[in-house]
Scaffold this motif. Sequence first.
Motif: not given
Length: 566
Positions: A203-210
Amino acid sequence: MVFFKSDFPEVPPLPDINVHDFMFTLPGRTPEKDYVLHVDGISGKKVFRSEFLERVRDGATALSAPESSGGFGINAPDGEIVGILSHNALDYVTLVHSLLYIATPFALLSAHSTAFELTHGLRTADVTRLFVQPRLLQTALQAAKEVGLPEDRIYILGGSSSGRKNFSEAIGDVSARRIPRTPVRPAKRDTLAYLVFSSGTTGLPKAVMISHGNINFTLAQTATVATVDPRPETTPVALAFLPMYHTYGLHMFCFRGFLAPLTTVIVPKWDIDLILKVIREYRINILYLIPSAVHQLVQNKNLRQEIFSSVTTIVSGAAHLPPELVDKFRHTLGQPVEYSEGFGMSELTISATRVPTVSLFDGRIPHVPGSVGILLPGMEGRIVRDDGSDAPVGESGELWLRGGNVTLGYWKNEAATRATFVEDGWLKTGDHFRVDELGRLFALQDTLKVSGAQVSPTEIESVLTAHPHKLVVDACVGGVSGGRTADERVPRAWVVLSDEGRKRGTAQVLQELEAWARKNLSSYKWLRGGIEAIHEIPKSPTGKVLRRKLQDQYEEQRLKSITARL
């Protein structure tokens, strides 16, 4: 359930604290002697570790001070997310650490973004403030207008722009006015530290939570490795050209460099002529590279062995580095160097494996070409078949991983989080591997099945770039339609011609490459999908080859051609 574990010692229990305290204020974190931490590779400006720490604390104070007193008025409890849009710079690192200090999450935005891409990033991450490099300001203003981000919430990072609040100037103002420093804001293991963009498995870019805990765990992993594989008791010099807005560059240059004395020479971005100059001028010892950079270095006409006389260590990441390319680079250097590689992804904070050195575990787990190494401390892995069952040693399947570096999920995207972050803390990587009896992992890189046999695109690429007349400087191979069945894909190559190749003419070169491939590859590996010369192989900012983009373009053109004939 069949799973394998790391051979390294376990990661010790970690305190539940802000990453700033974990890195700088715990007992034993202050080195006995101060040292040059950062060097601007263009201006030559030097920053000592103690100076950097003072600047971070002033920066945190400037960020959190009320606007009425000249600050930015940023408060984590207000739901702030600060965007950073910049190429590498000294104050990029300062801003990152100042935001961690006040426990305010930030979003890492690609400096190569178009206005359209940046709009997607700002909207996906819910950015409320934006620090931007002056040269990128117009793109930022265009994207900000699209998402409704007020102009007075856009600030300058590095350099200046008339009428806009500037991070560096605000730090100077805090110091000059002796504004009382804000204390470190508390953070827990699951407190959001930053967002970084990833396509995940689909899929499209997603924001990963670190989280703060994720960063602390990865730092503890590195420290644990050092207990059994220590670094030399010197202050080596590393080169930082990898983008800090990407996981690899962020951790190598903004985090790991504080665990032990390390001087990092920072340049804005990849520029091969500048890189060669800096390596020689600053006597670089450690090169953090990506495969595309290695390829360009090997092919560069200005390369001379004496430029690399100071280099002792090469670290490669972000994408698979073919063993043949490693051998070429080592031959180019003309001297023995320590080589390290690993597998990682943003959903793992940074990495999950590392290639064992010769001395690690007394040589009990030797490195073999093609392996991405063994699991880092505190990690467990599974190889899972398509039917969900666990595969035994030697059989391939999807790699699942578990450990304290598995991140929180995707920002405000529960469906994608549920699909990738599954039960009991396991992360589905989306990549296929096999593991051997010593725990060494081997990636199956975009493997094709042709006539029932496995075909490695990287093997074909290596053959094409190895043509004795150096006709190409870059190559990409991917599977396209044209096999015996509707779902079988055959190899097709896209190549970038060298100066010599262009002199000979495209048609002649493609014929020569076709003959060369047939001579050096088994018949089922031949380029039955054809070969095409293009201006540039599309790659992500981290150097990953975007095969899918070329494959999709080919299939679209093929479909149009078929439709036109009908």
